[in-house]
Design a protein around this motif. Structure first.
Motif, PDB file in Angstrom:
ATOM      1  N   GLY A  99       8.158  -2.490  -2.727  1.00 36.59           N
ATOM      2  CA  GLY A  99       8.934  -2.783  -1.548  1.00 36.59           C
ATOM      3  C   GLY A  99      10.086  -1.192  -1.225  1.00 36.59           C
ATOM      4  O   GLY A  99      10.759  -1.027   0.202  1.00 36.59           O
ATOM      5  N   GLU A 101       9.916   2.605   0.133  1.00 36.28           N
ATOM      6  CA  GLU A 101       9.606   3.743   1.002  1.00 36.28           C
ATOM      7  C   GLU A 101       8.927   4.172  -0.008  1.00 36.28           C
ATOM      8  O   GLU A 101       7.747   4.889   0.743  1.00 36.28           O
ATOM      9  CB  GLU A 101      10.018   4.116   1.678  1.00 36.28           C
ATOM     10  CG  GLU A 101       9.498   4.526   3.040  1.00 36.28           C
ATOM     11  CD  GLU A 101      10.066   4.791   4.923  1.00 36.28           C
ATOM     12  OE1 GLU A 101       9.720   6.062   5.170  1.00 36.28           O
ATOM     13  OE2 GLU A 101      10.459   4.564   4.765  1.00 36.28           O
ATOM     14  N   THR A 104       5.293   4.265  -1.918  1.00 33.56           N
ATOM     15  CA  THR A 104       3.888   3.989  -1.560  1.00 33.56           C
ATOM     16  C   THR A 104       2.627   5.065  -1.770  1.00 33.56           C
ATOM     17  O   THR A 104       2.527   5.752  -1.224  1.00 33.56           O
ATOM     18  CB  THR A 104       4.235   3.895   0.329  1.00 33.56           C
ATOM     19  OG1 THR A 104       4.784   5.114   0.748  1.00 33.56           O
ATOM     20  CG2 THR A 104       5.417   2.592   0.948  1.00 33.56           C
ATOM     21  N   TRP A 139       0.266  -2.508  -2.474  1.00 32.34           N
ATOM     22  CA  TRP A 139       1.339  -3.704  -2.118  1.00 32.34           C
ATOM     23  C   TRP A 139       1.458  -3.261  -1.086  1.00 32.34           C
ATOM     24  O   TRP A 139       1.466  -4.688  -0.017  1.00 32.34           O
ATOM     25  CB  TRP A 139       2.195  -3.601  -2.969  1.00 32.34           C
ATOM     26  CG  TRP A 139       3.750  -2.495  -2.767  1.00 32.34           C
ATOM     27  CD1 TRP A 139       3.332  -1.271  -3.227  1.00 32.34           C
ATOM     28  CD2 TRP A 139       4.321  -2.047  -2.164  1.00 32.34           C
ATOM     29  NE1 TRP A 139       4.203  -0.440  -2.818  1.00 32.34           N
ATOM     30  CE2 TRP A 139       5.009  -0.542  -1.869  1.00 32.34           C
ATOM     31  CE3 TRP A 139       4.769  -2.883  -0.926  1.00 32.34           C
ATOM     32  CZ2 TRP A 139       5.799  -0.403  -1.438  1.00 32.34           C
ATOM     33  CZ3 TRP A 139       5.201  -2.384  -0.030  1.00 32.34           C
ATOM     34  CH2 TRP A 139       6.298  -1.362  -0.282  1.00 32.34           C
ATOM     35  N   PHE A 140       1.786  -2.109  -0.019  1.00 33.92           N
ATOM     36  CA  PHE A 140       1.799  -2.207   1.096  1.00 33.92           C
ATOM     37  C   PHE A 140       0.616  -2.401   2.574  1.00 33.92           C
ATOM     38  O   PHE A 140       0.800  -2.036   3.220  1.00 33.92           O
ATOM     39  CB  PHE A 140       2.462  -0.743   1.572  1.00 33.92           C
ATOM     40  CG  PHE A 140       1.989   0.515   0.133  1.00 33.92           C
ATOM     41  CD1 PHE A 140       1.172   0.798   1.626  1.00 33.92           C
ATOM     42  CD2 PHE A 140       1.942   0.988  -0.702  1.00 33.92           C
ATOM     43  CE1 PHE A 140      -0.291   2.270   0.968  1.00 33.92           C
ATOM     44  CE2 PHE A 140       1.083   1.674  -0.612  1.00 33.92           C
ATOM     45  CZ  PHE A 140       0.254   2.511  -0.241  1.00 33.92           C
ATOM     46  N   GLU A 142      -1.259  -4.550   4.284  1.00 31.02           N
ATOM     47  CA  GLU A 142      -0.768  -5.755   5.326  1.00 31.02           C
ATOM     48  C   GLU A 142      -2.216  -7.281   4.523  1.00 31.02           C
ATOM     49  O   GLU A 142      -1.870  -7.989   5.565  1.00 31.02           O
ATOM     50  CB  GLU A 142      -0.618  -5.115   6.677  1.00 31.02           C
ATOM     51  CG  GLU A 142       0.555  -4.078   6.677  1.00 31.02           C
ATOM     52  CD  GLU A 142       0.954  -4.037   7.811  1.00 31.02           C
ATOM     53  OE1 GLU A 142      -0.004  -4.949   9.109  1.00 31.02           O
ATOM     54  OE2 GLU A 142       1.986  -3.502   8.508  1.00 31.02           O
TER      55      GLU A 142
END
Length: 186
Positions: A99, A101, A104, A139-140, A142
């Motif tokens: 979560g 930035e 990532t 996790w990032f 979409e």
């Protein structure tokens, strides 16, 4: 820079740990590695063009039906790489480092990523080594509900990691067991 040395029954490889970006996950891994937690455990899941999974204490028996379901002892503590004391939960899980930035980092070839059940704080001792770019595990991303944070990358002998992923298997478990003799972090 923290370097993990993985000595297996098939050879040795090394990985750099992302201690600045993933201080909790790396601190947990370093604590387990340097305490001997991983010594004698077998890879319990290897899939060509995907990943090698390792770190379940039940896999000390290479044919254990519960391999892939274990983790560290509950309510034990370790030092995060930022110096904070962290307590594992009742299931041995650690806080999720997703979560943010700066975290990532994609599941590229050679990266180490924390395995989990998909539930919050379910990562503990099991991790996988990507032998393909598995961005669907980011996790990032979409397009997925995945939450597998990357905490390091192989910097020496990635050929061995690819070789491990291609051994003959029975239900993704190596037919000839591959033992982790030791994991140490310097």
């Amino acid at each position: 820079m923290s370097i993990a040395t993985f000595t297996t029954s098939m050879g040795t490889f090394k990985a750099e740990l992302y201690t600045d970006v993933m201080p909790i996950t790396c601190g947990n891994f370093i604590d387990l590695a340097n305490s001997g937690f991983y010594d004698g455990i077998h890879f319990h899941r290897v899939i060509p063009n995907f990943m090698n999974q390792f770190g379940c204490p039940n896999a000390v028996d290479s044919n254990s039906p519960s391999a892939g379901m274990g983790g560290p002892d509950s309510n034990t503590s370790f030092k995060s790489c930022d110096g904070t004391t962290i307590k594992r939960n009742i299931d041995g899980g650690i806080p999720d480092e997703i979560g943010k930035e700066n975290q990532t980092i994609s599941n590229h070839v050679g990266t180490l990523s924390m395995a989990n059940t998909g539930s919050p704080e379910s990562g503990g001792s099991q991790f996988f080594l990507n032998v393909a770019h598995n961005d669907f595990l980011d996790w990032f991303n979409e397009k997925t509900d995945s939450a597998h944070p990357v905490f390091g990358k192989v910097i020496e002998n990635m050929d061995l990691c690819q070789k491990i992923s291609k051994v003959p298997t029975r239900n993704d478990n190596p037919a000839t067991p591959i033992k982790m003799i030791s994991v140490r972090v310097a």
